[in-house]
Design a protein around this motif. Structure first.
Motif, PDB file in Angstrom:
ATOM      1  N   VAL A   1      -5.638  20.117 -16.607  1.00 23.36           N
ATOM      2  CA  VAL A   1      -5.634  19.363 -17.862  1.00 23.36           C
ATOM      3  C   VAL A   1      -5.563  20.304 -19.064  1.00 23.36           C
TER       4      VAL A   1
ATOM      5  N   ASP B   1       3.629  22.393 -20.588  1.00 24.09           N
ATOM      6  CA  ASP B   1       4.189  21.074 -20.898  1.00 24.09           C
ATOM      7  C   ASP B   1       3.532  20.011 -20.013  1.00 24.09           C
ATOM      8  N   PRO B   2       3.513  18.765 -20.490  1.00 29.91           N
ATOM      9  CA  PRO B   2       2.899  17.689 -19.696  1.00 29.91           C
ATOM     10  C   PRO B   2       3.546  17.499 -18.322  1.00 29.91           C
ATOM     11  N   TRP B   3       4.853  17.680 -18.225  1.00 30.28           N
ATOM     12  CA  TRP B   3       5.487  17.483 -16.922  1.00 30.28           C
ATOM     13  C   TRP B   3       5.053  18.557 -15.939  1.00 30.28           C
TER      14      TRP B   3
ATOM     15  N   ARG C   1       2.029  19.994 -15.953  1.00 26.62           N
ATOM     16  CA  ARG C   1       0.678  19.599 -15.554  1.00 26.62           C
ATOM     17  C   ARG C   1       0.721  18.428 -14.582  1.00 26.62           C
ATOM     18  N   ALA C   2       1.626  17.481 -14.810  1.00 25.71           N
ATOM     19  CA  ALA C   2       1.769  16.341 -13.891  1.00 25.71           C
ATOM     20  C   ALA C   2       2.209  16.824 -12.514  1.00 25.71           C
TER      21      ALA C   2
END
Length: 96
Positions: free
Chosen positions: A33, A38-40, A42-43
């Motif tokens: 978290v 980038d968020p992708w 982390r996803a």
């Protein structure tokens, strides 16, 4: 004849394993978290983590099932041998 008992997991060991799993999962989740990415990304890491956790549970279940299956087979074989030994009379004379 008594059959040997399987070693039992102690409550302390079970609790230690559960706490260890929870702490490591939460620490990894928090690390993902707060990762500077980038968020992708982390996803992707989060999905990878979930995949590793679920495959670990599946592997543990398969290992446990194989161990239980082996124990059942050995108990059946022991029961057959005990029956044969109980029915065998070494002093009986076989006539043809």
């Amino acid at each position: 004849m008594s059959t040997p008992q399987h070693p039992q997991t102690t409550t302390a060991f079970y609790l230690q394993a559960a706490i260890s799993f929870a702490v490591s999962s939460v620490a990894l989740g928090l690390g993902i978290v707060y990762l500077n990415a980038d968020p992708w990304m982390r996803a992707f890491l989060g999905l990878g983590t979930l995949y590793v956790i679920t495959s670990t549970f599946t592997l543990a279940k398969c290992v446990r099932d194989r161990q239980e299956e082996t124990a059942v087979v050995s108990r059946v074989d022991k029961a057959r041998l005990d029956k044969l030994l109980a029915e065998h009379d070494p002093f009986k004379v076989e006539t043809l």
